[in-house]
Design an enzyme around this catalytic site. Structure first.
Site, PDB file in Angstrom:
ATOM      1  N   ARG A 242       1.031  -0.920   0.176  1.00 33.07           N
ATOM      2  CA  ARG A 242       0.143   0.064  -0.599  1.00 33.07           C
ATOM      3  C   ARG A 242       0.572   1.350  -0.313  1.00 33.07           C
ATOM      4  NH1 ARG A 242       0.106   4.501   2.665  1.00 33.07           N
ATOM      5  NH2 ARG A 242       0.080   3.363   4.704  1.00 33.07           N
ATOM      6  N   ASP A 243       1.732   1.469   1.038  1.00 31.93           N
ATOM      7  CA  ASP A 243       2.582   2.634   1.139  1.00 31.93           C
ATOM      8  C   ASP A 243       4.018   2.755   0.058  1.00 31.93           C
ATOM      9  OD1 ASP A 243       3.463   5.378   2.178  1.00 31.93           O
ATOM     10  OD2 ASP A 243       3.536   4.954   4.280  1.00 31.93           O
TER      11      ASP A 243
ATOM     12  N   HIS B 222       5.621   4.652  12.379  1.00 32.04           N
ATOM     13  CA  HIS B 222       5.480   4.821  11.495  1.00 32.04           C
ATOM     14  C   HIS B 222       6.526   5.685  10.744  1.00 32.04           C
ATOM     15  CE1 HIS B 222       2.744   4.510   7.273  1.00 32.04           C
ATOM     16  NE2 HIS B 222       3.510   5.460   7.427  1.00 32.04           N
TER      17      HIS B 222
ATOM     18  N   HIS C  69       9.377   6.966   7.801  1.00 34.82           N
ATOM     19  CA  HIS C  69       9.653   6.897   6.873  1.00 34.82           C
ATOM     20  C   HIS C  69      11.388   6.813   7.230  1.00 34.82           C
ATOM     21  CE1 HIS C  69       6.653   6.431   3.967  1.00 34.82           C
ATOM     22  NE2 HIS C  69       5.115   7.061   4.965  1.00 34.82           N
TER      23      HIS C  69
ATOM     24  N   CYS D 266       4.863   9.269   0.387  1.00 33.75           N
ATOM     25  CA  CYS D 266       3.441   9.804  -0.385  1.00 33.75           C
ATOM     26  C   CYS D 266       3.082  10.435  -0.989  1.00 33.75           C
ATOM     27  CB  CYS D 266       2.696  10.502   1.287  1.00 33.75           C
ATOM     28  SG  CYS D 266       1.102  10.681   1.206  1.00 33.75           S
TER      29      CYS D 266
ATOM     30  N   ASN E  83       9.277   3.839   4.064  1.00 29.07           N
ATOM     31  CA  ASN E  83       8.882   3.184   4.933  1.00 29.07           C
ATOM     32  C   ASN E  83      10.545   2.676   5.494  1.00 29.07           C
ATOM     33  OD1 ASN E  83       6.558   2.905   3.278  1.00 29.07           O
ATOM     34  ND2 ASN E  83       6.197   3.562   6.200  1.00 29.07           N
TER      35      ASN E  83
HETATM   36  P1  HMG Z   1     -12.716  15.002  -2.222  1.00 30.81           P
HETATM   37  O1  HMG Z   1     -12.954  15.720  -3.961  1.00 30.81           O
HETATM   38  O2  HMG Z   1     -12.948  16.433  -1.500  1.00 30.81           O
HETATM   39  O3  HMG Z   1     -14.140  14.053  -2.764  1.00 30.81           O
HETATM   40  O4  HMG Z   1     -11.509  14.458  -1.804  1.00 30.81           O
HETATM   41  P2  HMG Z   1     -15.138  14.239  -2.275  1.00 30.81           P
HETATM   42  O5  HMG Z   1     -16.165  13.986  -0.692  1.00 30.81           O
HETATM   43  O6  HMG Z   1     -15.817  15.419  -2.756  1.00 30.81           O
HETATM   44  O7  HMG Z   1     -16.194  13.632  -3.408  1.00 30.81           O
HETATM   45  C1  HMG Z   1     -16.273  13.474  -4.531  1.00 30.81           C
HETATM   46  C2  HMG Z   1     -16.392  12.728  -5.836  1.00 30.81           C
HETATM   47  O8  HMG Z   1     -15.710  11.880  -5.337  1.00 30.81           O
HETATM   48  C3  HMG Z   1     -17.875  12.259  -5.133  1.00 30.81           C
HETATM   49  O9  HMG Z   1     -17.628  11.961  -7.057  1.00 30.81           O
HETATM   50  C4  HMG Z   1     -17.305  10.811  -4.714  1.00 30.81           C
HETATM   51  O10 HMG Z   1     -18.305   9.924  -5.558  1.00 30.81           O
HETATM   52  C5  HMG Z   1     -15.751  10.817  -5.081  1.00 30.81           C
HETATM   53  P3  HMG Z   1     -18.845  12.340  -7.755  1.00 30.81           P
HETATM   54  O11 HMG Z   1     -20.362  12.695  -7.164  1.00 30.81           O
HETATM   55  O12 HMG Z   1     -18.573  13.498  -7.838  1.00 30.81           O
HETATM   56  O13 HMG Z   1     -19.196  11.303  -9.252  1.00 30.81           O
HETATM   57  N1  HMG Z   1     -15.420   9.786  -4.134  1.00 30.81           N
HETATM   58  C6  HMG Z   1     -14.730   7.745  -3.885  1.00 30.81           C
HETATM   59  N2  HMG Z   1     -14.162   7.363  -5.207  1.00 30.81           N
HETATM   60  C7  HMG Z   1     -14.202   6.437  -4.809  1.00 30.81           C
HETATM   61  N3  HMG Z   1     -13.743   6.212  -3.530  1.00 30.81           N
HETATM   62  C8  HMG Z   1     -13.410   6.764  -2.749  1.00 30.81           C
HETATM   63  C9  HMG Z   1     -14.241   8.301  -3.205  1.00 30.81           C
HETATM   64  N4  HMG Z   1     -14.844   9.484  -1.998  1.00 30.81           N
HETATM   65  C10 HMG Z   1     -15.422  10.391  -3.119  1.00 30.81           C
HETATM   66  N5  HMG Z   1     -13.136   7.021  -1.183  1.00 30.81           N
HETATM   67  C11 HMG Z   1     -11.294  11.826  -0.825  1.00 30.81           C
HETATM   68  C12 HMG Z   1     -11.279  13.558  -0.835  1.00 30.81           C
HETATM   69  C13 HMG Z   1     -11.038  11.519   0.745  1.00 30.81           C
HETATM   70  C14 HMG Z   1     -11.822  11.414  -1.379  1.00 30.81           C
HETATM   71  C15 HMG Z   1      -9.323  12.441  -1.002  1.00 30.81           C
HETATM   72  O14 HMG Z   1      -8.753  13.260  -1.159  1.00 30.81           O
HETATM   73  C16 HMG Z   1      -8.546  11.155  -1.379  1.00 30.81           C
HETATM   74  O15 HMG Z   1      -8.684  10.352  -2.013  1.00 30.81           O
HETATM   75  N6  HMG Z   1      -7.571  11.712  -0.571  1.00 30.81           N
HETATM   76  C17 HMG Z   1      -6.614  10.314  -0.832  1.00 30.81           C
HETATM   77  C18 HMG Z   1      -5.416  10.079  -0.294  1.00 30.81           C
HETATM   78  C19 HMG Z   1      -4.297   9.409  -0.160  1.00 30.81           C
HETATM   79  O16 HMG Z   1      -4.712   8.148  -0.399  1.00 30.81           O
HETATM   80  N7  HMG Z   1      -3.164   8.999   0.344  1.00 30.81           N
HETATM   81  C20 HMG Z   1      -2.318   8.766   0.405  1.00 30.81           C
HETATM   82  C21 HMG Z   1      -2.384   7.701   1.907  1.00 30.81           C
HETATM   83  S1  HMG Z   1      -2.380   7.954   3.385  1.00 30.81           S
HETATM   84  C22 HMG Z   1      -0.137   8.012   3.801  1.00 30.81           C
HETATM   85  O17 HMG Z   1       0.247   7.775   3.182  1.00 30.81           O
HETATM   86  C23 HMG Z   1      -0.011   8.289   5.034  1.00 30.81           C
HETATM   87  C24 HMG Z   1       0.636   7.295   5.720  1.00 30.81           C
HETATM   88  O18 HMG Z   1       0.674   5.954   5.420  1.00 30.81           O
HETATM   89  C25 HMG Z   1       0.795   7.820   7.173  1.00 30.81           C
HETATM   90  C26 HMG Z   1       2.397   8.650   7.284  1.00 30.81           C
HETATM   91  O19 HMG Z   1       2.696   7.808   6.522  1.00 30.81           O
HETATM   92  O20 HMG Z   1       2.037   9.101   7.962  1.00 30.81           O
HETATM   93  C27 HMG Z   1      -1.054   6.670   6.315  1.00 30.81           C
HETATM   94 MG    MG Z   2       3.455   6.481   5.298  1.00 31.71          MG
END
Ligand code: HMG
Ligand code: MG
Length: 339
Positions: free
Chosen positions: A48-49, A245, A247, A278, A287
């Site tokens: 995933r990450d 966690h 990096h 990320c 990581n």
């Molecule tokens: P948004 O654009 O604000 O979404 O994104 P929304 O709620 O306004 O919805 C817009 C459209 O997206 C809608 O469709 C929703 O249905 C659709 P429409 O009605 O316009 O046709 N939608 C989705 N479709 C599929 N799956 C979904 C989904 N949600 C809404 N889940 C959102 C907000 C949270 C969805 C977006 O910002 C997002 O997906 N962000 C993810 C970013 C990400 O994955 N980052 C990496 C993971 S975090 C990380 O790596 C850190 C970690 O490792 C820890 C660390 O290292 O610190 C965990």
């Molecule tokens: Mg991470």
């Protein structure tokens, strides 16, 4: 390699890369440290990450084989994918195709857990429809990263997660809570410990069974780690519910992990071969490499249940698929000259 729709290149199909050779040195020589736990649970995040930040789009069958190989090494928590918006993380847009390919693994490897990330109720619906048995929400300790990663403020993101965690619990699905930018933020600089504790406690209070403290951009140092964990436990968070966690941007991940273990933490996130980063935090590199962690824990006589040679071979195999060497020092040291 072939061209993929977003301009990234597509790496070869499963089975395309040959098996790497792994050196067997009979080392490290275990010397137990009584200040450390007997056993550590590794929460493997490479699929995933790791893969979410690769320029290459990895075919779904290679991902499925990667997860299966990770499970075969003895890892019992293997984060599989994310049900986030596919436009935000195209590398994991195939979550629906991947899940059925993993369905047989828990029966093959008893105790295997395959958590998936979900940011909101839409993500939870998708995950439940594909029989996810564990989910993770991911909050931010800072405003800037909340906006960049989740398109809302930190508190709005918490409000988005609450029904996810509650509905998941009602379906018998436990939620992990990630908290990013716990040790510093590339846009905001230092992050006050009290601010991190406030957001972390909010995740535990809403029902997350575990809180993973994220050093998203790898800026933590060991004293900071001890201070943050102490602050959480003094605020009533049980240390058994904390995970770390790290990096490895500044080469501190292993030292930080040792500090966390000395503070009583027994769950450590790591990524096979040190894959990762990320996509919404440019300065986040890979990581902590799982092999580097297992090497250290083997030397300290701490049980992980992981077969280091099998894990190294898996990372060597994935490095061949990705067309670049693993950043893990242990993988590079143990792989034969062809890698
Ligand atoms: P948004 O654009 O604000 O979404 O994104 P929304 O709620 O306004 O919805 C817009 C459209 O997206 C809608 O469709 C929703 O249905 C659709 P429409 O009605 O316009 O046709 N939608 C989705 N479709 C599929 N799956 C979904 C989904 N949600 C809404 N889940 C959102 C907000 C949270 C969805 C977006 O910002 C997002 O997906 N962000 C993810 C970013 C990400 O994955 N980052 C990496 C993971 S975090 C990380 O790596 C850190 C970690 O490792 C820890 C660390 O290292 O610190 C965990
Ligand atoms: Mg991470």
């Amino acid at each position: 390699m072939s061209a993929a729709p977003n301009g990234a290149s597509e790496v070869g199909k499963a089975g395309g890369a040959s098996e790497p050779t792994v050196l067997d040195l009979g080392l490290p020589q275990p010397v137990r440290d009584p200040a450390l736990p007997d056993r550590v649970r590794i929460h493997e995040v490479g699929a995933r990450d790791g893969l979410q930040n690769e320029g290459a789009l990895v075919p779904v069958e290679v991902k499925a084989e990667f997860v299966a190989r990770l499970a075969a090494t003895g890892l019992r928590t293997v984060e599989a994918t994310s049900f986030v918006h596919p436009k935000w993380v195209p590398q994991l847009a195939d979550a629906e195709e991947l899940m059925p390919r993993l369905a047989g693994l828990p029966a093959q490897y008893p105790g295997l857990r395959l958590p998936v990330l979900v940011p909101n109720e839409r993500g939870l619906d998708r995950a439940l429809a594909h029989h996810a048995t564990e989910v993770a929400v991911f909050a931010s300790a800072t405003e800037t990263f909340a906006r960049r990663n989740l398109n809302r403020s930190a508190d709005e993101a918490m409000a988005m997660f609450r029904p996810v965690v509650e509905r998941a619990a009602a379906a018998g699905v436990p939620s992990r809570g990630y908290l990013s930018m716990c040790f510093g933020d590339p846009w905001e600089g230092p992050v006050p410990v009290e601010q991190v504790v406030r957001h972390g406690l909010a995740l535990l209070e809403m029902g997350c069974v575990e809180l993973s403290l994220g050093d998203t951009v790898g800026v933590a140092t060991p004293g900071h780690v001890n201070t943050l964990i102490d602050a959480f436990t003094r605020s009533g968070a049980p240390v058994e519910r904390l995970a770390v966690h790290f990096h490895d941007t500044y080469g501190q991940a292993l030292a930080n992990t040792l500090a966390a273990l000395r503070s009583g933490v027994t769950v450590v996130d790591a990524s096979a071969g040190g894959l990762g980063g990320c996509p919404y935090a440019k300065s986040a590199t890979g990581n902590l490499a799982t092999e580097d962690l297992v090497w250290m824990l083997n030397g300290l006589g701490v049980e992980t249940g992981v077969d280091l040679a099998a894990l190294t071979a898996t990372s060597g195999w994935m490095a061949r698929h990705l067309g670049r060497p693993s950043p893990s020092r242990t993988v590079r040291a143990l792989l034969g000259p062809a890698d």
